[in-house]
Design a protein around this motif. Structure first.
Motif, short mmCIF file in Angstrom:
data_model
loop_
_atom_site.label_atom_id
_atom_site.label_comp_id
_atom_site.label_asym_id
_atom_site.label_seq_id
_atom_site.Cartn_x
_atom_site.Cartn_y
_atom_site.Cartn_z
N ALA A 110 0.83 -1.21 0.00
CA ALA A 110 0.00 0.00 0.00
C ALA A 110 0.86 1.25 0.00
O ALA A 110 0.56 2.22 -0.71
N ALA A 111 1.94 1.25 0.79
CA ALA A 111 2.83 2.41 0.83
C ALA A 111 3.48 2.66 -0.53
O ALA A 111 3.61 3.81 -0.96
N ALA A 112 3.86 1.57 -1.21
CA ALA A 112 4.47 1.71 -2.55
C ALA A 112 3.47 2.32 -3.53
O ALA A 112 3.81 3.23 -4.31
N LEU A 113 2.22 1.83 -3.51
CA LEU A 113 1.20 2.35 -4.44
C LEU A 113 0.85 3.80 -4.13
O LEU A 113 0.81 4.65 -5.04
N ILE A 114 0.60 4.11 -2.87
CA ILE A 114 0.22 5.47 -2.48
C ILE A 114 1.35 6.45 -2.75
O ILE A 114 1.16 7.53 -3.32
N GLY A 115 2.55 6.07 -2.34
CA GLY A 115 3.70 6.93 -2.57
C GLY A 115 3.96 7.18 -4.04
O GLY A 115 4.23 8.31 -4.47
N SER A 116 3.86 6.12 -4.85
CA SER A 116 4.07 6.26 -6.29
C SER A 116 3.02 7.18 -6.91
O SER A 116 3.33 8.00 -7.79
N ALA A 117 1.76 7.04 -6.46
CA ALA A 117 0.69 7.89 -6.99
C ALA A 117 0.93 9.36 -6.66
O ALA A 117 0.77 10.24 -7.51
N ILE A 118 1.36 9.64 -5.42
CA ILE A 118 1.64 11.03 -5.02
C ILE A 118 2.81 11.59 -5.82
O ILE A 118 2.76 12.72 -6.33
N ILE A 119 3.86 10.79 -5.97
CA ILE A 119 5.03 11.25 -6.72
C ILE A 119 4.67 11.49 -8.19
O ILE A 119 5.09 12.48 -8.79
N ALA A 120 3.87 10.60 -8.77
CA ALA A 120 3.47 10.76 -10.17
C ALA A 120 2.73 12.08 -10.38
O ALA A 120 2.85 12.71 -11.44
N CYS A 121 1.98 12.51 -9.38
CA CYS A 121 1.20 13.75 -9.50
C CYS A 121 2.01 14.99 -9.15
O CYS A 121 1.66 16.10 -9.60
N THR A 122 3.07 14.83 -8.34
CA THR A 122 3.77 16.01 -7.82
C THR A 122 5.19 16.19 -8.35
O THR A 122 5.73 17.30 -8.26
N ALA A 123 5.82 15.13 -8.86
CA ALA A 123 7.19 15.27 -9.37
C ALA A 123 7.19 16.17 -10.61
O ALA A 123 6.33 16.03 -11.48
N PRO A 124 8.13 17.10 -10.71
CA PRO A 124 8.14 18.01 -11.85
C PRO A 124 8.43 17.28 -13.16
O PRO A 124 9.22 16.34 -13.20
N ARG A 125 7.75 17.72 -14.22
CA ARG A 125 8.06 17.23 -15.56
C ARG A 125 9.37 17.85 -16.01
O ARG A 125 9.85 18.83 -15.44
N GLU A 126 9.96 17.30 -17.07
CA GLU A 126 11.22 17.83 -17.57
C GLU A 126 11.13 19.32 -17.89
O GLU A 126 12.03 20.09 -17.61
N SER A 127 9.98 19.71 -18.49
CA SER A 127 9.83 21.10 -18.90
C SER A 127 9.70 22.04 -17.70
O SER A 127 9.92 23.24 -17.81
N GLU A 128 9.32 21.47 -16.53
CA GLU A 128 9.14 22.28 -15.33
C GLU A 128 10.41 22.37 -14.49
O GLU A 128 10.50 23.21 -13.60
N ARG A 129 11.37 21.49 -14.77
CA ARG A 129 12.59 21.45 -13.97
C ARG A 129 13.43 22.69 -14.20
O ARG A 129 13.61 23.14 -15.32
N GLN A 130 13.97 23.26 -13.13
CA GLN A 130 14.90 24.36 -13.24
C GLN A 130 16.28 23.85 -12.89
O GLN A 130 16.44 22.95 -12.07
N PRO A 131 17.32 24.44 -13.50
CA PRO A 131 18.67 23.97 -13.16
C PRO A 131 18.97 24.19 -11.69
O PRO A 131 18.59 25.22 -11.12
#
Length: 470
Positions: free
Chosen positions: A431-452
């Motif tokens: 459950a922790a793996a699924l929930i954590g992965s779902a949160i990260i998928a929604c919140t991790a920046p896309r390449e275009s959003e990444r700043q150096p």
């Protein structure tokens, strides 16, 4: 050369014919080399671990379930004169092979203290605080459900984070995860392991044998003396390590503590100055190398690396792809009968572990890091915002390996509680793996959003007035 990469059997380096793995045989081309490449990727250890846990569950619930118990309960005895070591195969894995895993963990801790995130206090505050919160809150949640009950002793089970699984989950998101966030989770998991080791040593130790404990202390003193004398011989430390493991095993303290102790004793600084060794290597290679000079070059390369780095590299594959899979095979096999599942669904032990891993880890880590940042003692990892940190904290709830390990120590006398706890560990980690992965998928920046990423010194140069402008 491309030829070497695509058709390694054609490389001119082979004297007569290539080694099997580099040959043009179909088994090497379509099985051997792909498997070797798979083992190099970050999530590989976690994938193998999951596969072995599934195999153990299927095996324990198949028509051949009796063979599962027979294999891991097989008696293995070692006798030397009148001295005898008598354990089941499962116990040899848990007490013996797992010492190798904790030896690698000990070296990881040593490397982080000497040259990693734990060396710089301000960088270390947030992950250390997160690790403390991520251990304390799950333990408290578990205790709230089990205080005064027969499962009260299992409070240490939901405290642990599984490094291989947690880091493997982050690796699935590739470059979307800032490098500082990966280092944060790795540092947190290492501190978490150190806490779990302390819990095992202090709270899950059987009756002590003072003569063997004194022998372990004497052997440890010898190991420390060798370090002070600057002895660097691998075979010498191997003999000392095995002797320490045996003494700790017989003392009543869990034998894996010996692995941690030896890992912490290994030097995290190289014997040779890397720059001086590099200059000497260039001097040797300037006019070509004789066989003797080549051997000297190999020694220069070896001794210019920290022993912890070299030994981690040598032992990590064995630890990740032999020790941990065998541990999963021997410990994850729970007979999932209807009665057991019904009992687990209402068991305070199972519920306490699941909520500890899923809720306690995420809440404890996030709250502790928030306090550290708000007080100015620590800082968020570069490029990481609070929603992403929450997802990483949720992923830290994967407690598979060490949680199962502590389960065996906490409930070794009660089969039902052991099985209920294992179901809690498996369900909570999944459950922790699924929930954590779902949160990260929604919140991790896309390449275009990444700043150096810009470190603080560069930022000060770019914005000397401290206006915060970019």
């Amino acid at each position: 050369m491309p030829t070497d990469l695509n058709e390694p059997w054609k490389s001119p380096v082979w004297r007569t014919r290539p080694a099997f793995l580099y040959s043009r045989k179909s088994l090497a081309r379509y099985v051997g080399r792909p498997a070797a490449e798979f083992l190099k990727i970050e999530p590989a250890a976690g994938v193998v671990l999951v596969a072995c846990a599934v195999v153990a569950l299927v095996w324990a619930n198949s028509p051949w379930a009796a063979s599962y118990q027979a294999v891991w309960g097989m008696d293995i005895t070692i006798r030397i004169g009148s001295f005898e070591l008598h354990h089941s195969l499962k116990d040899w894995i848990n007490d013996g092979l797992m010492a190798v895993f904790f030896f690698v963990v000990g070296m990881e801790i040593k490397s982080e203290i000497v040259s990693g995130e734990l060396r710089q206090v301000r960088n270390a505050v947030a992950p250390v605080a997160g690790a403390v919160g991520g251990m304390a809150v799950p333990a408290l949640i578990y205790a709230a459900f089990n205080a005064g009950g027969e499962g009260a002793g299992g409070w240490g089970v939901p405290m642990a984070t599984d490094i291989a699984f947690a880091v493997g989950v982050l690796a699935l998101f590739g470059s979307r995860i800032p490098s500082a966030a990966k280092v944060f989770l790795l540092t947190l998991a290492i501190v978490d392991d150190l806490g779990a080791i302390a819990v095992i040593a202090v709270f899950y130790t059987d009756d002590l044998s003072m003569p063997w404990l004194a022998a372990a202390g004497a052997i440890l003193a010898v190991a420390i003396g060798l370090r002070v004398l600057n002895v660097w011989s691998g075979p010498v430390y191997l003999v000392v390590g095995i002797s320490l493991w045996l003494a700790v095993l017989e003392s009543g303290i869990h034998a894996t503590i010996a692995g941690v102790a030896m890992g912490l004793l290994i030097s995290a600084k190289p014997l040779l100055d890397p720059h001086a060794a590099h200059a000497k290597a260039q001097e040797l290679a300037k006019d070509g190398l004789t066989l003797g000079e080549t051997e000297r070059l190999v020694r220069l390369t070896r001794d210019a690396q920290p022993p912890t780095q070299r030994l981690q590299h040598a032992n990590h594959p064995f630890s990740s792809f032999v020790v941990l899979p065998l541990f999963a095979l021997a410990n994850a096999g729970v007979v999932l009968s209807g009665d057991l599942m019904a009992a687990a669904a209402t068991s305070a032990v199972t519920i306490g572990i699941v909520l500890g891993l899923v809720v306690g880890k995420a809440l404890g880590i996030t709250a502790a890091v928030w306090i550290a940042v708000r007080t100015g003692a620590g800082r968020l990892p570069e490029g990481t915002r609070w929603p992403l940190l929450t997802g990483i904290a949720a992923v830290a709830g994967i407690g598979f390996t060490v949680a199962l390990f502590i389960t065996e120590l906490a409930f070794h006398d009660t089969a039902l509680l052991t099985d209920e706890a294992k179901i809690g560990v498996l369900a909570g980690s999944f459950a922790a793996a699924l929930i954590g992965s779902a949160i990260i998928a929604c919140t991790a920046p896309r390449e275009s959003e990444r700043q150096p990423e810009v470190d603080e010194e560069d930022a000060a140069e770019l914005d000397p007035a401290g206006t915060g402008a970019r």
